[in-house]
Design a protein around this motif. Sequence first.
Motif, PDB file in Angstrom:
ATOM      1  N   HIS A  27       0.829  -1.206   0.000  1.00 44.27           N
ATOM      2  CA  HIS A  27       0.000   0.000   0.000  1.00 44.27           C
ATOM      3  C   HIS A  27       0.867   1.261   0.000  1.00 44.27           C
ATOM      4  O   HIS A  27       0.646   2.189  -0.796  1.00 44.27           O
ATOM      5  N   VAL A  28       1.857   1.302   0.883  1.00 42.35           N
ATOM      6  CA  VAL A  28       2.729   2.482   0.987  1.00 42.35           C
ATOM      7  C   VAL A  28       3.506   2.693  -0.312  1.00 42.35           C
ATOM      8  O   VAL A  28       3.573   3.810  -0.831  1.00 42.35           O
ATOM      9  N   LEU A  29       4.083   1.620  -0.853  1.00 42.57           N
ATOM     10  CA  LEU A  29       4.889   1.767  -2.067  1.00 42.57           C
ATOM     11  C   LEU A  29       4.036   2.134  -3.276  1.00 42.57           C
ATOM     12  O   LEU A  29       4.465   2.924  -4.124  1.00 42.57           O
ATOM     13  N   ARG A  30       2.838   1.574  -3.358  1.00 43.61           N
ATOM     14  CA  ARG A  30       1.950   1.916  -4.484  1.00 43.61           C
ATOM     15  C   ARG A  30       1.536   3.384  -4.446  1.00 43.61           C
ATOM     16  O   ARG A  30       1.216   3.967  -5.482  1.00 43.61           O
ATOM     17  N   THR A  51       2.881  -7.989 -10.289  1.00 42.04           N
ATOM     18  CA  THR A  51       1.487  -7.596 -10.058  1.00 42.04           C
ATOM     19  C   THR A  51       1.291  -7.224  -8.598  1.00 42.04           C
ATOM     20  O   THR A  51       0.752  -6.181  -8.276  1.00 42.04           O
ATOM     21  N   ASP A  52       1.729  -8.055  -7.701  1.00 39.65           N
ATOM     22  CA  ASP A  52       1.713  -7.775  -6.265  1.00 39.65           C
ATOM     23  C   ASP A  52       3.089  -8.088  -5.699  1.00 39.65           C
ATOM     24  O   ASP A  52       3.902  -7.215  -5.518  1.00 39.65           O
ATOM     25  N   TYR A  53       3.332  -9.401  -5.491  1.00 37.53           N
ATOM     26  CA  TYR A  53       4.590  -9.835  -4.904  1.00 37.53           C
ATOM     27  C   TYR A  53       5.480 -10.462  -5.970  1.00 37.53           C
ATOM     28  O   TYR A  53       5.003 -11.141  -6.866  1.00 37.53           O
ATOM     29  N   ALA A  54       6.766 -10.214  -5.841  1.00 30.65           N
ATOM     30  CA  ALA A  54       7.742 -10.744  -6.795  1.00 30.65           C
ATOM     31  C   ALA A  54       8.196 -12.132  -6.356  1.00 30.65           C
ATOM     32  O   ALA A  54       8.100 -12.486  -5.176  1.00 30.65           O
ATOM     33  N   ALA A  55       8.708 -12.900  -7.304  1.00 26.26           N
ATOM     34  CA  ALA A  55       9.337 -14.173  -6.971  1.00 26.26           C
ATOM     35  C   ALA A  55      10.633 -13.877  -6.215  1.00 26.26           C
ATOM     36  O   ALA A  55      11.273 -12.843  -6.442  1.00 26.26           O
ATOM     37  N   ARG A  56      11.014 -14.781  -5.338  1.00 24.21           N
ATOM     38  CA  ARG A  56      12.250 -14.589  -4.565  1.00 24.21           C
ATOM     39  C   ARG A  56      13.449 -14.602  -5.505  1.00 24.21           C
ATOM     40  O   ARG A  56      13.722 -15.599  -6.161  1.00 24.21           O
ATOM     41  N   ASP A 106       8.356 -11.111  -1.216  1.00 18.74           N
ATOM     42  CA  ASP A 106       9.350 -10.189  -1.780  1.00 18.74           C
ATOM     43  C   ASP A 106       8.590  -9.113  -2.530  1.00 18.74           C
ATOM     44  O   ASP A 106       7.694  -9.422  -3.329  1.00 18.74           O
ATOM     45  N   ILE A 107       8.943  -7.889  -2.255  1.00 24.16           N
ATOM     46  CA  ILE A 107       8.281  -6.735  -2.867  1.00 24.16           C
ATOM     47  C   ILE A 107       9.392  -5.905  -3.515  1.00 24.16           C
ATOM     48  O   ILE A 107      10.288  -5.422  -2.826  1.00 24.16           O
TER      49      ILE A 107
END
Length: 133
Positions: free
Chosen positions: A86-89, A99-104, A126-127
């Motif tokens: 939320h904060v980063l978006r 889309t939401d979370y990245a693969a490690r 991972d974000i």
Amino acid sequence: GQIEKHGLTNLRIIPHDAKLVLQQMFTSESLDGIHIFFPDPWPKARHHKRRLIQPDFVSLLCDRLKPGGYLHIATDWEDYATHILHVLRNEKRLINTATDYAARPAYRPLTKFEQRGMKLGHTIRDIIFTKIA
């Protein structure tokens, strides 16, 4: 020890408050990337204000990132992962690489906090966002 073992010369460990270090030791657009792995989630609602990932801190991070630089945060607390997204978006200078979370990514080390979270059955998130050029 791993820094010396691998002969790394392109990183430093500064045992000090991250906000002060960023404010006083780094200039605008001087960093290619920032890694924040498993920051304290402060799980109790009354303590959420103490969480590192807050809009003002993310704004400071963005100022220090070069255009095209990245911010990589990993957490094992689902509620904190949602908060971080939320904060980063809401930071207009950043764009999500997933889309939401990245693969490690393979480069991210396995930390003791991650190992503890996995033993507790937590999902590791991972974000990764990049600064718009």
